[in-house]
Design an enzyme around this catalytic site. Structure first.
Site, PDB file in Angstrom:
ATOM      1  CG  HIS A   1       1.901  24.665  47.694  1.00 32.94           C
ATOM      2  ND1 HIS A   1       1.002  24.658  48.742  1.00 32.94           N
ATOM      3  CD2 HIS A   1       1.659  25.801  47.001  1.00 32.94           C
ATOM      4  CE1 HIS A   1       0.257  25.745  48.691  1.00 32.94           C
ATOM      5  NE2 HIS A   1       0.634  26.458  47.646  1.00 32.94           N
TER       6      HIS A   1
ATOM      7  CG  ASP B   1      -7.465  27.030  35.479  1.00 33.77           C
ATOM      8  OD1 ASP B   1      -6.375  27.310  34.955  1.00 33.77           O
ATOM      9  OD2 ASP B   1      -7.847  27.551  36.540  1.00 33.77           O
TER      10      ASP B   1
ATOM     11  NE  ARG C   1      -3.986   1.863  43.710  1.00 34.10           N
ATOM     12  CZ  ARG C   1      -5.303   1.831  43.786  1.00 34.10           C
ATOM     13  NH1 ARG C   1      -5.913   0.812  44.362  1.00 34.10           N
ATOM     14  NH2 ARG C   1      -6.036   2.800  43.268  1.00 34.10           N
TER      15      ARG C   1
ATOM     16  NE  ARG D   1      -0.650  32.717  43.825  1.00 35.34           N
ATOM     17  CZ  ARG D   1      -0.927  31.850  42.854  1.00 35.34           C
ATOM     18  NH1 ARG D   1      -1.331  32.280  41.682  1.00 35.34           N
ATOM     19  NH2 ARG D   1      -0.803  30.554  43.054  1.00 35.34           N
ATOM     20  CB  SER D   2       2.144  41.685  40.903  1.00 31.80           C
ATOM     21  OG  SER D   2       2.199  43.068  41.136  1.00 31.80           O
TER      22      SER D   2
ATOM     23  CG  MET E   1      -3.231  22.235  44.769  1.00 32.87           C
ATOM     24  SD  MET E   1      -1.672  23.078  44.409  1.00 32.87           S
ATOM     25  CE  MET E   1      -1.340  23.819  46.011  1.00 32.87           C
TER      26      MET E   1
ATOM     27  CB  THR F   1      -1.899  27.214  35.473  1.00 37.33           C
ATOM     28  OG1 THR F   1      -2.623  26.680  36.598  1.00 37.33           O
ATOM     29  CG2 THR F   1      -2.812  27.177  34.260  1.00 37.33           C
TER      30      THR F   1
ATOM     31  CG  ASP G   1      -7.590  32.453  34.238  1.00 37.88           C
ATOM     32  OD1 ASP G   1      -6.844  32.441  35.242  1.00 37.88           O
ATOM     33  OD2 ASP G   1      -8.757  32.021  34.265  1.00 37.88           O
ATOM     34  N   GLY G   2      -5.319  34.883  35.088  1.00 37.46           N
ATOM     35  CA  GLY G   2      -5.195  36.149  35.830  1.00 37.46           C
ATOM     36  C   GLY G   2      -4.008  36.952  35.303  1.00 37.46           C
TER      37      GLY G   2
ATOM     38  N   GLY H   1       1.333  31.194  40.044  1.00 37.15           N
ATOM     39  CA  GLY H   1       1.904  29.947  40.570  1.00 37.15           C
ATOM     40  C   GLY H   1       2.952  29.397  39.601  1.00 37.15           C
TER      41      GLY H   1
HETATM   42  O1  F6P Z   1      -3.061  27.886  40.258  1.00 34.68           O
HETATM   43  C1  F6P Z   1      -2.123  26.975  40.743  1.00 34.68           C
HETATM   44  C2  F6P Z   1      -2.424  26.621  42.177  1.00 34.68           C
HETATM   45  O2  F6P Z   1      -1.449  25.678  42.587  1.00 34.68           O
HETATM   46  C3  F6P Z   1      -3.830  26.077  42.441  1.00 34.68           C
HETATM   47  O3  F6P Z   1      -3.980  24.730  42.085  1.00 34.68           O
HETATM   48  C4  F6P Z   1      -3.974  26.334  43.916  1.00 34.68           C
HETATM   49  O4  F6P Z   1      -5.326  26.465  44.276  1.00 34.68           O
HETATM   50  C5  F6P Z   1      -3.237  27.647  44.089  1.00 34.68           C
HETATM   51  O5  F6P Z   1      -2.331  27.755  43.000  1.00 34.68           O
HETATM   52  C6  F6P Z   1      -2.477  27.763  45.377  1.00 34.68           C
HETATM   53  O6  F6P Z   1      -1.985  29.055  45.451  1.00 34.68           O
HETATM   54  P1  F6P Z   1      -0.782  29.503  46.400  1.00 34.68           P
HETATM   55  O7  F6P Z   1       0.475  28.958  45.844  1.00 34.68           O
HETATM   56  O8  F6P Z   1      -0.816  30.990  46.336  1.00 34.68           O
HETATM   57  O9  F6P Z   1      -1.055  28.940  47.755  1.00 34.68           O
END
Ligand code: F6P
Length: 323
Positions: free
Chosen positions: A251, A131, A156, A72-73, A171, A127, A103-104, A11
């Site tokens: 997003h 995490d 609000r 995301r390969s 997210m 990220t 981490d991935g 991401g």
């Molecule tokens: O890891 C970043 C992140 O935005 C997470 O918060 C969310 O769960 C995920 O990526 C969404 O992934 P994608 O962009 O593949 O929909």
């Protein structure tokens, strides 16, 4: 002259472009030849590797996303494709590779670094989920939190005008960090994260009491990991008797103009990573902790579970007990 490449994986986060800018400027200042890899690990496999210069990074510091794209390969999990990637890097005579990712991405970096032997890899934690074990800060978190803050402040306004409850889904994948910090800093009445059990009956009791005492609207901030956002809105309508709406921020949390803090951290992460690459002969991940910037073995970062710091969790407990 030694050659250094950079790629973005997973991401995207705001301030990746700030890293690219510093990467090019600082590499050249250190006598290195900078290269870009377009499209993350897929770009390594497809030989999407090219020499970068000042004009490639001119004016990009203020934009979110990443100029060199990310991926995301799935193919990178296959050793055959990783061998192809290594052969492409060797064809370009690349000595060092900087990887921005989570981490991935670092698990993938561990594999290719073991398999490529002579090439040194340096990771920069990037990220919005914050995490990654071993580092207190990941690039993009501050920009995401500020974006969420603006969104909740706007929500609000309408919540208070119409006397409604809003359930905002945040997210963070399996981590409640982004949700918790957003709830605390936006004055939310409810915060649900996977790290802390919650008691809806206690919330109901408190909310009913507060309505009697004059509270007219509620903001609930809920982690995507719990997968119960709509359920919480239904519960508010049925049990607390307040009209409710769901907002899934999605997003938008990943994009936007990077904050000053993220730009500065991008500068430091890139500088520390290049300095370490030039000193060390082993792959690593740059981390930021109370001692400042340091580098750690990939296995101590990518294969451990990250946790939220105790002092923040204590505050989350107050939500858990429903105050
Ligand atoms: O890891 C970043 C992140 O935005 C997470 O918060 C969310 O769960 C995920 O990526 C969404 O992934 P994608 O962009 O593949 O929909």
């Amino acid at each position: 002259m030694k050659k250094i490449a950079i790629l973005c994986s997973g991401g995207d986060v705001s301030s990746m472009n700030a890293v690219l800018k510093r990467f090019v400027d600082y590499s050249i200042a250190k006598g290195l030849i900078p290269y870009f890899v377009n499209n993350g690990y897929d770009g390594l496999i497809d030989n999407n590797i090219y020499k970068a210069g000042y004009s490639d990074v001119a004016g990009i510091i203020s934009s979110g996303g990443t100029k060199i794209r990310s991926s995301r390969s799935k193919r990178f999990k296959d050793i055959g494709y990783r061998k192809q990637a290594i052969s492409n890097l060797k064809d370009h005579c690349i000595d060092y590779v900087v990887v921005l990712g989570g981490d991935g991405s670092f698990r993938g970096m561990q594999e290719i670094s073991n398999e490529s032997e002579s090439i040194v890899f340096g990771g920069i934690p990037s990220t919005i989920d914050n995490d990654i074990a071993g580092t207190n800060y990941c690039l993009g978190v501050d920009t995401a939190l500020n974006g969420i803050k603006y969104a909740i402040d706007s929500i609000r306004d309408t919540a208070s005008s119409l006397g409604r409850a809003f359930v905002v889904e945040i997210m963070g994948r399996e981590s409640g960090y982004l949700t918790l910090v957003s709830a605390l800093t936006s004055g939310a009445e409810m915060c649900l994260i996977p790290e802390i059990p919650h008691n809806l009956d206690a919330y109901k009791k408190r909310f009913k009491k507060e309505i009697k005492q004059g509270r007219e609207y509620f903001i609930a901030i809920v982690s995507e990991a719990l997968n119960n956002t709509q359920e919480v809105a239904n519960w508010l309508e049925k049990e607390v008797n307040i009209e409710s709406r769901v907002i899934i921020l999605g997003h938008v949390q990943r994009g936007g103009n990077p904050t000053v803090y993220d730009r500065l951290m991008a500068f430091h992460f890139a500088t520390h990573t290049i300095d370490t690459i030039l000193k060390e002969h082993k792959s690593f991940v740059t981390c930021y902790n109370s001692r400042g910037f340091e580098h750690k073995k990939i296995e101590d970062v990518a294969f451990k579970k990250s946790t939220i710091k105790d002092e923040l969790l204590k505050l989350a407990m107050e939500y858990g007990d429903s105050k």
